[in-house]
Design an enzyme around this catalytic site. Sequence first.
Site, mmCIF file in Angstrom:
data_model
loop_
_atom_site.group_PDB
_atom_site.id
_atom_site.type_symbol
_atom_site.label_atom_id
_atom_site.label_comp_id
_atom_site.label_asym_id
_atom_site.label_seq_id
_atom_site.Cartn_x
_atom_site.Cartn_y
_atom_site.Cartn_z
ATOM 1 C CG HIS A 1 -6.085 -3.125 4.433
ATOM 2 N ND1 HIS A 1 -5.363 -2.095 3.871
ATOM 3 C CD2 HIS A 1 -5.949 -2.983 5.775
ATOM 4 C CE1 HIS A 1 -4.825 -1.366 4.842
ATOM 5 N NE2 HIS A 1 -5.160 -1.884 6.001
ATOM 6 N NE ARG B 1 -0.629 -0.522 4.899
ATOM 7 C CZ ARG B 1 -1.064 -0.226 6.109
ATOM 8 N NH1 ARG B 1 -2.175 0.455 6.269
ATOM 9 N NH2 ARG B 1 -0.417 -0.627 7.182
ATOM 10 C CG ASP C 1 -8.867 -5.510 10.785
ATOM 11 O OD1 ASP C 1 -8.788 -5.371 12.019
ATOM 12 O OD2 ASP C 1 -8.644 -4.598 9.977
ATOM 13 C CD GLU D 1 -17.450 2.148 1.619
ATOM 14 O OE1 GLU D 1 -18.703 2.085 1.674
ATOM 15 O OE2 GLU D 1 -16.736 2.177 2.638
ATOM 16 N NE ARG E 1 -3.165 -3.572 8.854
ATOM 17 C CZ ARG E 1 -2.686 -4.221 9.919
ATOM 18 N NH1 ARG E 1 -2.375 -5.489 9.819
ATOM 19 N NH2 ARG E 1 -2.533 -3.610 11.071
ATOM 20 C CB SER F 1 -5.991 2.317 5.868
ATOM 21 O OG SER F 1 -6.345 2.351 7.225
ATOM 22 C CG PHE G 1 -15.207 -1.683 2.474
ATOM 23 C CD1 PHE G 1 -15.994 -2.726 2.960
ATOM 24 C CD2 PHE G 1 -14.259 -1.138 3.313
ATOM 25 C CE1 PHE G 1 -15.835 -3.198 4.252
ATOM 26 C CE2 PHE G 1 -14.087 -1.601 4.610
ATOM 27 C CZ PHE G 1 -14.884 -2.634 5.080
#
Lengths: 320, 283
Positions: free
Chosen positions: A115, A16, A123, A64, A173, A43, A89
Amino acid sequence: MSLDLKFTYTEKKDTRSGFGDGFLEAGRRNPNVVGLCADLIGSLKMGDFQKEFPDRFFQTGIAEANMIGLAAGMAIGGKIPFAGTFANFATGRVYDQIRQSVAYSDKNVKICASHAGLTLGEDGATHQILEDLGMMKMLPHMTVINPCDYNQTKAATLAIAEHEGPVYLRFGRPSWPIFTPADQKFEIGKAWKMIDGKDVTIFATGHLVWEAVVAEAMLRQEGIHAEVINIHTIKPLDEEAILESVKKTGCAVSAEEHQINGGLGDSIAQTLIRHNPAPLEYVGVNDSFGESGTPTQLLEKYGLNAENIVKAAKRALARK
Amino acid sequence: MKKQSIEELQKICTQLRRDVLRMVHAVQSGHPGAPLGCAEFFVALYFDQLHHNPDFQMDGKGEDLFFLSNGHLSAGWYSVLARSGYFPVEELKTFRKLNSRLQGHPATHEHLPGIRVASGSLGQGLSVAIGTAQAKKLNGDDKLVYLLMGDGELQEGQVWEAAMYAAHYGVDNLIATVDYNGQQIDGPTTKVMDLKNLKAKWEAFGWEVIETKNGNDLKSVIEGLELAKSLTGKGKPVMNLLYTEMGYGVDFMVGTHKWHGSPPNDEQLAKALGQLEETLGDY
């Protein structure tokens, strides 16, 4: 036991950040590049761009669907929008928005998805999307890219800014080895043969390219010479490179941080079955959701690490 | 563009209604009700309000743009696009047929002039219009972006994401109109999913809201759009609640959801056309 790796690294970084740095550079090169993000600026590493070009960056809030529509609208006005959020998303949540307003309408929108996959880690499964490549590659007009490390992600980000048309760019990530060169040229749709081999081909994408590099060294210790091909572009797929390699090696392994259903392996299987049927073994998630854990633990538990690529290569060899 | 009189514009409305009915009848599919109710809006917009160029450019720089979010009104939009010079009127006969640029719902895929994004899956158009309006601002382009959406469409959550966003960013070069006919496929909106107080909703979201009470009266529609235009550039997006009657112009089609997505048969078409004078020549 030390491995004689064909590619090595001195530094680890998240892909990222490669995106974030590439995005900033793309913004400096072209004033039409704009950014949107749905409350995940930190993020997605989009903060440097936002700071340098505040007028060209749009925080959309946690919305989104709207973000995808906004991006399509900005593309109509001649902008090159990079819309960023987590891969979950950026795809499943907004599939219809992407389908109608971006893909079918052929808008120059860059969907930037972080991610992705199991390596999101702790997560857990709600966020660990493993179906995004499949959803995106099914859309006509869509280019689908999944680079392997910081440097390749940065190069890919710069390349998609120059490319006219909708693109899905997937990254992640975890801190990951930087094993490809900083000055690489990124050619969309052109596979990169990283290691020459004659016994089996490993087609890998994303984080698993590194696992494939490790697997190649492990196999070599046992006298098996694997060819490693970096498939950073899932669509359009470099069928020529795939067929040329399998013609030589006679069998293959696909490796991806994604469901086997609908993933890179499926695309390779389609190619092989139409032109040159050959044994193919899949390394991917087998019809299940993920769970919480560290990236290393998850890759091991779900069978996606170098050891599993080695096993798959041996299975493929045995079927020759 | 030379301004036309109300009488001249009314003739275009009548012809648009004929076009819509003949188009959906010819393929026995499509949505006649809502475009009949929006004829005055379409004509007021394209023949009186929009600063637009039928020499179509996708980016629309330096001209007003229009987006149709409720894409099932395609027959009405195609008619007004053809009648205002975007493509030959004759092409209306290809509506919904194989190899046509006039898809069932609007699309850019076949490169039909006048269309900038596909629509039909509801709730997406407002976001696209806002994005385009913001691109205009970035481009230093002072022209406006117009949008039409349905009232039933407001049941889609994305609309309210977009509503919140446009107010937050002060997208004041945008005039959104809601076709407030109170009908949707399954029945009256009050029964399907009550929209309650729309004016208060949009105001609460931070929009400047006007109401055009008689959306089937050309003069009122033009006055409403003039008023809306006068409210642009003041820091808020503008909402025009346009009260229309679905199926307006044909006595047996008006005010019911029955003709939302059903074409007339031969007999019904003849009866309907008998109420609508052929003013500009059928396609």
